[in-house]
Design a protein around this motif. Structure first.
Motif, PDB file in Angstrom:
ATOM      1  N   HIS A 162       0.832  -1.213   0.000  1.00 58.20           N
ATOM      2  CA  HIS A 162       0.000   0.000   0.000  1.00 58.20           C
ATOM      3  C   HIS A 162       0.868   1.265   0.000  1.00 58.20           C
ATOM      4  CE1 HIS A 162      -3.840  -2.085   0.608  1.00 58.20           C
ATOM      5  NE2 HIS A 162      -3.142  -2.926   1.353  1.00 58.20           N
ATOM      6  N   ASP A 163       1.859   1.306   0.858  1.00 60.75           N
ATOM      7  CA  ASP A 163       2.757   2.462   0.941  1.00 60.75           C
ATOM      8  C   ASP A 163       3.852   2.287  -0.112  1.00 60.75           C
ATOM      9  OD1 ASP A 163       4.073   4.738   1.903  1.00 60.75           O
ATOM     10  OD2 ASP A 163       5.274   3.536   3.289  1.00 60.75           O
ATOM     11  N   THR A 164       3.448   2.330  -1.382  1.00 60.89           N
ATOM     12  CA  THR A 164       4.345   1.893  -2.447  1.00 60.89           C
ATOM     13  C   THR A 164       5.178   3.008  -3.072  1.00 60.89           C
ATOM     14  OG1 THR A 164       2.506   2.128  -4.005  1.00 60.89           O
ATOM     15  CG2 THR A 164       2.880  -0.067  -3.051  1.00 60.89           C
ATOM     16  N   HIS A 165       4.785   4.266  -2.925  1.00 62.95           N
ATOM     17  CA  HIS A 165       5.476   5.347  -3.617  1.00 62.95           C
ATOM     18  C   HIS A 165       6.251   6.239  -2.648  1.00 62.95           C
ATOM     19  CE1 HIS A 165       2.586   4.109  -6.708  1.00 62.95           C
ATOM     20  NE2 HIS A 165       3.458   4.587  -7.562  1.00 62.95           N
ATOM     21  N   ASP A 166       7.358   6.755  -3.140  1.00 65.57           N
ATOM     22  CA  ASP A 166       8.220   7.631  -2.342  1.00 65.57           C
ATOM     23  C   ASP A 166       7.613   9.029  -2.370  1.00 65.57           C
ATOM     24  OD1 ASP A 166      10.224   8.797  -0.937  1.00 65.57           O
ATOM     25  OD2 ASP A 166      11.849   8.172  -2.275  1.00 65.57           O
ATOM     26  N   LEU A 167       6.559   9.201  -1.583  1.00 69.73           N
ATOM     27  CA  LEU A 167       5.761  10.411  -1.680  1.00 69.73           C
ATOM     28  C   LEU A 167       5.059  10.695  -0.362  1.00 69.73           C
ATOM     29  CD1 LEU A 167       4.655  12.523  -3.825  1.00 69.73           C
ATOM     30  CD2 LEU A 167       2.669  11.031  -3.999  1.00 69.73           C
ATOM     31  N   LEU A 168       5.015  11.984   0.014  1.00 69.10           N
ATOM     32  CA  LEU A 168       4.282  12.431   1.193  1.00 69.10           C
ATOM     33  C   LEU A 168       3.236  13.439   0.735  1.00 69.10           C
ATOM     34  CD1 LEU A 168       3.937  12.677   4.318  1.00 69.10           C
ATOM     35  CD2 LEU A 168       5.655  14.506   4.237  1.00 69.10           C
TER      36      LEU A 168
END
Length: 229
Positions: A162-168
């Protein structure tokens, strides 16, 4: 193209007036140019964004086809005798962008989608509220915009799968104001994306950086800036 940065003195009355109204800030930005460039089509446009850093400092960032003169903003909302603004020639950097480049990025945007409650109604533009849908909006833009948001290795994902992308996704705020010639209020939901990306189409990506991404560009949305990873 030019990239400009001005620190706002939030203790001043004039600064608080600007920060409380995206319409007022937009007007102040546009009066920085003797002959404001015409927007529309595939032409570069004036983009702006407000950034607040970890030290509670507030900066105004502007990307524009012409060099701005922010004297009036410094006098109204800055430090007239001790601090000015920084403007850099953005064109050489834009020309150097190549496929495969990786960058950290920041984007403040207005993630929206079109919906209708039934087949007899016209579609209505509605803001994405939750971070998951806001992320989904950005991922839908990336191919056409010339970049790909970097993915995390599985061992770095807080929630595997689920927390797959390097993004905030952060800084959600609702901007409400009366639009000129409109009796009602306009509401714009703006969020900030901080992450890492890879350039996939340099020409399309240059357009994204100079024309903006998404809607509500006049109200501080759409400007993406880059930093070294």
């Amino acid at each position: 193209m030019y990239l400009t940065r001005l620190r706002i003195n939030t203790g001043r009355v004039g600064a608080r007036k600007l920060l409380s109204s995206p319409q007022t800030m937009h007007a102040a930005v546009m009066t920085s140019f003797a002959e404001p460039p015409t927007s529309g089509g595939n032409r570069p446009r004036v983009l702006w964004r407000l950034d607040r850093d970890s030290n509670a400092a507030t900066h105004l960032c502007i990307v524009s086809p012409m060099r701005p003169d922010l004297t009036h903003l410094v006098e109204q909302a800055g430090w007239p005798t001790t601090a000015r603004w920084d403007t850099f020639d953005y064109t050489p950097f834009l020309k150097r962008l190549t496929k495969g480049d990786t960058w950290s990025f920041r984007l403040t945007a207005n993630p929206v989608h079109s919906i209708r409650r039934n087949a007899d109604e016209p579609t209505k533009v509605t803001a994405h509220i939750g971070p998951t849908h806001q992320l989904g909006w950005l991922l839908k833009q990336q191919e056409k915009a010339g970049f790909r948001v970097s993915e995390k290795p599985s061992e770095q994902q807080l929630i595997p799968g689920h927390d797959t992308h390097d993004l905030l996704v952060h800084g959600r705020r609702q901007l409400r104001f009366a639009k000129k010639g409109n009796s009602g209020q306009v509401t714009v939901v703006a969020v900030t994306f901080d992450g890492r990306l890879e350039v996939t189409d340099p020409d399309a990506f240059r357009s994204t950086l100079t024309q903006g991404l998404g809607r509500a560009k006049a109200y501080g949305c759409g400007l993406m800036t880059l930093a070294k990873t």
